[in-house]
Design a protein around this motif. Structure first.
Motif, PDB file in Angstrom:
ATOM      1  N   GLY A 188      19.475  -7.849  25.977  1.00 22.70           N
ATOM      2  CA  GLY A 188      20.365  -7.257  26.582  1.00 22.70           C
ATOM      3  C   GLY A 188      19.463  -5.904  27.203  1.00 22.70           C
ATOM      4  O   GLY A 188      19.989  -5.989  28.087  1.00 22.70           O
ATOM      5  N   ILE A 189      18.004  -6.400  27.182  1.00 19.97           N
ATOM      6  CA  ILE A 189      17.402  -5.357  27.764  1.00 19.97           C
ATOM      7  C   ILE A 189      16.820  -5.428  28.954  1.00 19.97           C
ATOM      8  O   ILE A 189      16.089  -5.517  29.695  1.00 19.97           O
ATOM      9  N   ALA A 190      16.333  -6.807  28.221  1.00 18.62           N
ATOM     10  CA  ALA A 190      15.168  -7.253  29.175  1.00 18.62           C
ATOM     11  C   ALA A 190      15.387  -9.285  29.734  1.00 18.62           C
ATOM     12  O   ALA A 190      15.380  -9.596  28.740  1.00 18.62           O
ATOM     13  N   GLU A 191      15.387  -9.247  30.868  1.00 20.80           N
ATOM     14  CA  GLU A 191      15.091 -11.266  31.265  1.00 20.80           C
ATOM     15  C   GLU A 191      13.935 -11.724  30.755  1.00 20.80           C
ATOM     16  O   GLU A 191      12.554 -11.636  30.249  1.00 20.80           O
ATOM     17  N   ILE A 195      10.255 -10.718  30.312  1.00 19.38           N
ATOM     18  CA  ILE A 195       8.962 -11.011  29.195  1.00 19.38           C
ATOM     19  C   ILE A 195       7.896 -11.818  29.693  1.00 19.38           C
ATOM     20  O   ILE A 195       6.625 -11.172  28.920  1.00 19.38           O
ATOM     21  N   ASP A 196       8.280 -12.699  30.940  1.00 18.20           N
ATOM     22  CA  ASP A 196       6.695 -13.824  30.716  1.00 18.20           C
ATOM     23  C   ASP A 196       5.911 -13.095  31.475  1.00 18.20           C
ATOM     24  O   ASP A 196       4.122 -12.721  31.627  1.00 18.20           O
ATOM     25  N   PRO A 253      13.340  -0.669  35.405  1.00 16.60           N
ATOM     26  CA  PRO A 253      13.887  -0.407  34.454  1.00 16.60           C
ATOM     27  C   PRO A 253      14.102  -0.955  33.018  1.00 16.60           C
ATOM     28  O   PRO A 253      14.388  -0.115  32.025  1.00 16.60           O
ATOM     29  N   GLU A 254      12.916  -2.298  33.094  1.00 21.66           N
ATOM     30  CA  GLU A 254      13.429  -2.597  31.951  1.00 21.66           C
ATOM     31  C   GLU A 254      11.938  -2.074  30.640  1.00 21.66           C
ATOM     32  O   GLU A 254      12.065  -0.907  29.378  1.00 21.66           O
ATOM     33  N   VAL A 255      11.176  -0.858  31.454  1.00 23.18           N
ATOM     34  CA  VAL A 255      10.164  -0.295  30.616  1.00 23.18           C
ATOM     35  C   VAL A 255      11.019   0.715  30.447  1.00 23.18           C
ATOM     36  O   VAL A 255      10.791   1.878  29.662  1.00 23.18           O
ATOM     37  N   ARG A 256      11.172   1.684  31.300  1.00 25.79           N
ATOM     38  CA  ARG A 256      12.982   3.137  31.201  1.00 25.79           C
ATOM     39  C   ARG A 256      13.485   2.840  30.065  1.00 25.79           C
ATOM     40  O   ARG A 256      13.704   3.203  29.348  1.00 25.79           O
ATOM     41  N   ALA A 257      13.836   1.665  29.770  1.00 26.52           N
ATOM     42  CA  ALA A 257      15.003   1.308  29.317  1.00 26.52           C
ATOM     43  C   ALA A 257      14.222   0.928  27.196  1.00 26.52           C
ATOM     44  O   ALA A 257      14.907   1.804  26.554  1.00 26.52           O
TER      45      ALA A 257
END
Ligand code: MG
Length: 333
Positions: A188-191, A195-196, A253-257
């Motif tokens: 729910g945070i990162a697709e 991640i890859d 956005p993933e780093v911010r989350a």
């Protein structure tokens, strides 16, 4: 000048490089120690690029890291250095120090990973060396690349007034590492795609070549230690200072989350997290638009500019206030 006998830990990596340089002296065939790769000019239409990087168990990788992933990484970090010179990777030589009890499956998986990355960059593994150790495993990769004469991009070509740009977002690898260390569930945070992207080194060979061929990059390096530390290398080599606009540093956005959930500062992850393996480029004012017109386009994120050396290396906040950048870079000793 007499030199004291100090420990390596006391003088640090760059102090040690300086002492080695005094013994080795200047190269007669091209640019020597201190850039992303050595440039060897033997008179042909292309110059040779040579770089070497050793990964040591428990220092650079954990014993439980999957060998396939480790193999990919060993090649990719070296390819990234060739990309940073505007070059094309060609050949790799691999030396391994292995323990008697190291399993053959581990070595085969390591080589499958190295070959996967080599094939992705259309290069060959042409040789190597095996030796026994009683200590940590070591993987040492020598990578040779080439670049047409006149297209090689050094760290030293930056000029006052140049824009500073990067080829992608920063802090992703550091945020993923922090999330894994803290056992954070990324659902729910990162697709999976992010991640890859964040877990692997994706060397920017195409972008480096395009910027070199179009003669857009005045100076370039790959971000391995983190923007704060690596920018210092470019500035030192070019004899300039730099200003980074804090709100222009590209952060996903993933780093911010992840930063929000772990109570970390996303800007610190982006500046000092390291292992981004994006290219940092100094280029002229029209360079960014011209790079975007390349086929395929090279997308650059402008985050600052080069200034006179005596202005130092600063981060500029939204209010226009200047803060000297602390180089929290990864020090090897
Ligand atoms: Mg490098």
């Amino acid at each position: 000048v007499g030199q004291e006998n100090e420990s390596i830990g006391a003088i640090g990596e760059f102090g040690l490089i300086d002492r080695i340089q005094r013994i080795v002296g200047p190269s007669e065939v091209g640019a020597g120690i201190g850039d992303d790769a050595a440039v060897i000019d033997s008179g042909g239409p292309e110059v040779l690029l040579a770089t070497v990087d050793m990964l040591v168990e428990d220092v650079h990788f954990r014993p439980d890291m999957p060998a396939l992933e480790l193999g990919r990484r060993c090649i990719a970090v070296n390819v990234s250095d060739v990309a940073a010179m505007g070059g094309t990777p060609r050949y790799a030589l691999v030396s391994l120090a292995l323990r008697r009890e190291t399993s053959t499956t581990w070595v085969e998986e390591l080589y499958r990973g190295m070959m996967a990355e080599a094939l992705a960059s259309t290069m060959d593994i042409v040789g190597g060396n095996l030796t026994r150790t009683a200590g940590p495993l070591c993987i040492d990769v020598i990578l040779l690349g080439s670049v047409p004469r006149g297209e090689v991009v050094l760290r030293s070509g930056g000029r006052v007034g140049d824009l500073l740009a990067v080829t992608g977002t920063l802090g992703d690898a550091a945020a993923l590492r922090a999330a894994r260390e803290q056992g954070l569930d990324l659902t729910g945070i990162a697709e999976p795609g992010w991640i890859d992207q964040a877990a692997r080194v994706h060397p920017r060979v195409r972008e480096g070549r395009a910027l070199a061929t179009a003669r857009l990059a005045h100076a370039m390096l790959d971000l391995s230690d983190g923007l704060a530390g690596d920018l210092e290398h470019l500035c030192w080599a070019s004899g300039v200072g730099a200003e980074i606009e804090a709100h222009h540093v590209p952060i996903s956005p993933e780093v911010r989350a992840i930063a929000d959930l772990l109570d970390l500062d996303p800007l610190t992850l982006a500046l000092a997290g390291g292992e981004d393996y994006e290219l940092l480029v100094a280029l002229g004012a029209g360079g960014v638009a011209r790079a975007a017109q390349e086929t395929p386009p090279v997308h650059l994120h402008v985050l600052g500019r080069l200034v006179p050396r005596d202005e130092g290396i600063c981060l500029v906040d939204r209010a226009g206030k200047r803060h000297p950048i602390e180089t929290g870079a990864w020090r090897h000793f």
